[in-house]
Structure formats: C-alpha cells, structure tokens
Motif scaffolding. Structure first.
Motif, short mmCIF file in Angstrom:
data_model
loop_
_atom_site.label_atom_id
_atom_site.label_comp_id
_atom_site.label_asym_id
_atom_site.label_seq_id
_atom_site.Cartn_x
_atom_site.Cartn_y
_atom_site.Cartn_z
N PRO A 114 1.13 -1.29 0.01
CA PRO A 114 -0.18 -0.02 0.00
C PRO A 114 0.81 1.57 -0.17
CG PRO A 114 0.30 -0.98 2.25
CD PRO A 114 0.98 -1.83 1.23
N ARG A 115 2.36 1.19 -0.04
CA ARG A 115 2.89 2.49 -0.22
C ARG A 115 2.34 3.06 -1.75
NH1 ARG A 115 7.01 5.01 1.90
NH2 ARG A 115 8.55 6.30 1.24
N TRP A 116 2.19 4.53 -1.22
CA TRP A 116 2.39 4.95 -3.05
C TRP A 116 0.67 4.19 -3.41
CZ3 TRP A 116 4.14 9.20 -0.78
CH2 TRP A 116 5.68 9.23 -0.94
N ARG A 117 -0.53 4.91 -3.00
CA ARG A 117 -1.44 4.42 -3.31
C ARG A 117 -1.55 6.03 -4.68
NH1 ARG A 117 -5.35 2.00 1.34
NH2 ARG A 117 -4.69 -0.29 0.71
N GLY A 118 -2.78 5.76 -5.56
CA GLY A 118 -3.29 7.24 -6.29
C GLY A 118 -2.61 7.76 -7.28
N ALA A 119 -2.34 9.14 -7.93
CA ALA A 119 -1.86 9.57 -9.00
C ALA A 119 -0.80 9.65 -9.30
CB ALA A 119 -2.47 11.31 -9.22
N ALA A 120 0.41 10.41 -8.50
CA ALA A 120 1.45 10.26 -9.03
C ALA A 120 2.61 8.33 -8.24
CB ALA A 120 1.46 11.47 -8.43
N PRO A 121 2.77 8.13 -7.97
CA PRO A 121 3.31 6.89 -7.66
C PRO A 121 4.69 7.17 -7.93
CG PRO A 121 2.12 5.70 -8.56
CD PRO A 121 1.65 6.82 -9.23
N ILE A 122 4.95 6.87 -9.07
CA ILE A 122 6.40 7.16 -9.50
C ILE A 122 7.55 8.38 -9.54
CG2 ILE A 122 7.99 6.84 -11.62
CD1 ILE A 122 5.81 5.04 -13.02
N GLN A 123 6.80 9.71 -9.25
CA GLN A 123 7.11 10.36 -8.71
C GLN A 123 7.61 10.18 -7.57
OE1 GLN A 123 5.01 10.25 -11.14
NE2 GLN A 123 4.59 11.65 -12.89
N ARG A 124 6.19 10.02 -6.71
CA ARG A 124 6.31 10.24 -4.83
C ARG A 124 7.41 9.35 -4.59
NH1 ARG A 124 4.42 15.21 -3.83
NH2 ARG A 124 2.89 15.33 -4.85
N ALA A 125 7.71 8.31 -4.98
CA ALA A 125 8.84 7.47 -4.71
C ALA A 125 10.31 8.34 -5.32
CB ALA A 125 8.57 5.89 -5.33
N ILE A 126 10.79 9.10 -5.87
CA ILE A 126 11.68 9.41 -6.49
C ILE A 126 11.60 10.64 -5.55
CG2 ILE A 126 13.07 10.51 -7.53
CD1 ILE A 126 11.96 9.04 -10.33
N MET A 127 10.77 11.41 -5.27
CA MET A 127 10.41 12.45 -4.14
C MET A 127 11.09 12.15 -2.82
SD MET A 127 7.53 14.12 -6.31
CE MET A 127 7.66 16.27 -5.19
N ALA A 128 10.82 11.31 -2.39
CA ALA A 128 10.92 10.73 -0.94
C ALA A 128 11.78 10.35 -0.67
CB ALA A 128 9.63 9.67 -0.99
N GLY A 129 13.10 9.63 -1.78
CA GLY A 129 14.42 9.12 -1.47
C GLY A 129 14.24 7.23 -1.47
N PRO A 199 -0.59 2.74 4.67
CA PRO A 199 -0.61 3.01 3.20
C PRO A 199 -0.44 4.72 3.29
CG PRO A 199 -3.33 2.39 4.03
CD PRO A 199 -2.13 2.31 5.65
N THR A 200 0.59 5.23 2.41
CA THR A 200 0.72 6.65 2.32
C THR A 200 0.22 6.90 0.47
OG1 THR A 200 3.00 5.70 0.76
CG2 THR A 200 3.19 5.74 3.33
N TYR A 201 -0.28 7.65 0.29
CA TYR A 201 -1.03 8.56 -0.71
C TYR A 201 0.19 9.03 -1.89
CZ TYR A 201 -4.38 6.52 1.55
OH TYR A 201 -5.46 5.66 2.51
N ALA A 202 0.29 9.51 -2.99
CA ALA A 202 1.05 10.00 -3.16
C ALA A 202 0.20 10.36 -4.84
CB ALA A 202 1.51 8.40 -4.84
N HIS A 203 0.30 11.67 -4.42
CA HIS A 203 -1.33 12.92 -4.29
C HIS A 203 -0.55 13.50 -5.85
CE1 HIS A 203 -3.00 12.90 -0.93
NE2 HIS A 203 -2.00 13.22 0.16
N LYS A 204 -1.35 13.88 -6.33
CA LYS A 204 -1.08 14.81 -7.13
C LYS A 204 -0.26 15.63 -7.20
CE LYS A 204 -3.78 16.78 -11.29
NZ LYS A 204 -4.61 17.03 -13.27
N ILE A 205 1.10 15.63 -8.94
CA ILE A 205 1.61 16.76 -8.34
C ILE A 205 1.25 17.97 -8.38
CG2 ILE A 205 4.04 17.66 -9.41
CD1 ILE A 205 4.67 15.31 -8.10
N ASP A 206 1.71 18.69 -7.13
CA ASP A 206 0.79 20.46 -8.07
C ASP A 206 1.47 21.49 -8.09
OD1 ASP A 206 0.26 22.98 -7.07
OD2 ASP A 206 -0.99 22.31 -5.77
#
Length: 305
Positions: A114-129, A199-206
């Motif tokens: 359930p890590r990075w549920r949502g719209a931007a999982p690829i971006q959020r994973a990299i951004m989170a390191g 779960p963590t959530y990969a919110h849409k990139i603002d």
C-alpha cells in the motif's frame, strides 16, 4: 483459449501493455482511452498515445468523457468481456463498471502497495528518496488502489533515475506481467494477496511544488528534481528568468541558500550544494549547463530564487 479483453489506458506508459496483450493472442474487444485533448503551440486536438496505437492495430476505440454515465457502462456490459486490463486510464471507475467483466478489472500500478496509492506513485517514490519500488497488478476494488495484489515485481531506484527513466522501465516490466496474469485468469489460478502495511498516498503533483526551495538539503533537492523530471520540471529563477532543472549532482560546498558558488552553477543548499547539470530555459529545449552558460553566463555570487 484467448480471453476477450477490454483495455483501458491513455499515456505512453500504457502502450507497451496493450501491445503485449495483443501479441499474446488475446482478443481485445474494445479500447477505452481519454478523449483527444488540445496540445502543442497550435492547441490542436491530439489523440492519446493508446488511441493512436489502437488505431494502428485496428482495434475499436471509445473515448467517453466520463464512466459515470449509464450509457457508457451499458456499452461495457454489452461486450461480455472476460476481463478488463487498466493501465493509467485516468478515470475513476464506478462499481458497476468494475463488475462488468466476468473476472473484473485488473490494474497495473507503479509502486509496492500500500505504499504510494494514488495518482503519482513514480514521482513520489523518487521525491521521497525511496531505494526501491515496484510494479504490481491488482484486482480493482472500491477505494483508491485498495484491491488485492495478484502479481508483483520489485525494482531498484537508481541514483540517476528520473521519473521518466523509472517510468520507462516500469512500462516494459509491467507489460511483461500481463501474459502471466492473463494466463492465470485462463487457468482459474489467480491467487489474490491482501495489501499489508500502512498506506501512503501519492497525491497528484501540484505545480506549486515544482519551485526549488534552496533551503532544503542538497540530497533532498536532488530527489525532488529527478522526481519532477521531465514534467512538470523543478524550476528556479536565474537573473529573473524561470529555468527548469532536470538533473543535478550533490557536491561539497556552503553558502547562502541559492547562492552560486562558482562559474559552473554549483548552488548552495540548506546543507551542502548542488551542481546543476541539465537545465531548460523557458521556450527552449533541455540542454547541458555548459551550453546554457555559454549563452547566459551566471556570475559567482548570484542568488537563485
């Protein structure tokens, strides 16, 4: 025996999956994709990458504005499909649509749920390191990426990965997972595994997130920049002009956050420094910092905003 498959997808990321499903002999009875959108300088209506590929392959295509209209779901139900394969479609499917195919709807998702549920999982994973991520096929259920996991592959996130490079790898690996899962559907051998963990959530990139905050540590900004490359692109102001930063390298250095420390765009951060290596001035293509500085020198001591 080949399955009757409905495919739902829109961007380039989804095209390898559709190609693999077709190549494995399944009968794609309908492709659903987002309607043509205006793009480019001329704002010309452009069909999605999936739409274009489907037409080349002679597959029937529908582009409903919303899957919440009864008539659209009526059409889906009338197909009597065995299964729907969903890859970055871009619409929320109501329960009636999820239930229309005999085996329901299966979704390819770019993280280890359930890590990075949502719209931007690829971006959020990299951004989170994150050091690792994955590609999973799950049984779609009511709720945001809450369904049982059916198949999973783990990927390393490399230090040089951008959202684009990681997405490209995921698209190919994910495409190769469809023959296995559809084969399991044919044999009645699906083995759902409930998601486990917090779960963590990969919110849409603002777009507001894209501005670089030089007070952050260099290592965090490196992840931030790569996670937003190439779109929407992390940016800063250099001598009053907006410049996107597509790649940077952490180096030793100290100074006021945003201060240029040498003639090669080494920029001080809240901790250590970043050397900008690929940039994109407004209205121009991505270029090396060397090429950028050749036409627009930036003096040592300049402060980037």
């Amino acid at each position: 025996m080949p399955l009757n498959v409905v495919f739902m997808g829109t961007p380039d990321f989804a095209v390898p999956s559709l190609a693999e499903i077709v190549a494995n002999g399944h009968n794609v009875v309908r492709v659903y994709t987002q309607p043509p959108r205006k793009s480019g300088r001329g704002q010309k209506l452009t069909k999605s990458p999936v739409h274009q590929f489907a037409e080349i392959m002679g597959l029937p295509v529908e582009t409903p504005e919303s899957f919440r209209k009864s008539a659209v779901i009526d059409g889906l139900e009338a197909l009597n499909a065995d299964v729907a394969c969903v890859v970055a479609y871009g619409q929320i499917l109501p329960q009636r649509a999820l239930d229309a195919p005999t085996e329901g709807c299966l979704n390819l998702h770019g993280s280890l749920l359930p890590r990075w549920r949502g719209a931007a999982p690829i971006q959020r994973a990299i951004m989170a390191g994150d050091a690792q991520t994955g590609v999973q096929i799950m049984q779609m259920a009511k709720g945001l990426d809450t369904g049982d996991v059916l198949l999973s592959e783990t990927l390393d996130i490399f230090p040089h990965d951008t959202a684009q490079s990681l997405s490209d790898r995921m698209a190919q690996i994910g495409a190769g997972m469809w023959p296995r899962i559809l084969g399991a559907v044919e044999r009645g051998a699906i083995r759902p595994v409930p998601q486990d963990g917090e779960p963590t959530y990969a919110h849409k990139i603002d777009k507001a997130e894209a501005r670089i905050d030089w007070s952050r540590p260099a290592s965090a900004l490196d992840c931030h920049i790569r996670g937003l490359a190439p779109f929407p692109g992390a940016w800063c102001e250099i001598d009053g002009a907006r410049v996107k930063v597509h790649m940077a390298i952490a180096e030793h250095g100290s100074g006021r956050p945003g201060e240029v420390l040498d003639e090669g765009l080494l920029v001080a951060c809240g901790d250590s420094a970043l050397r900008l290596t690929k940039v994109q001035p407004a209205g121009k293509p991505v270029m090396t910092t060397e090429a950028f500085l050749h036409g627009s020198p930036v003096a040592k001591g300049t402060v980037l905003l």
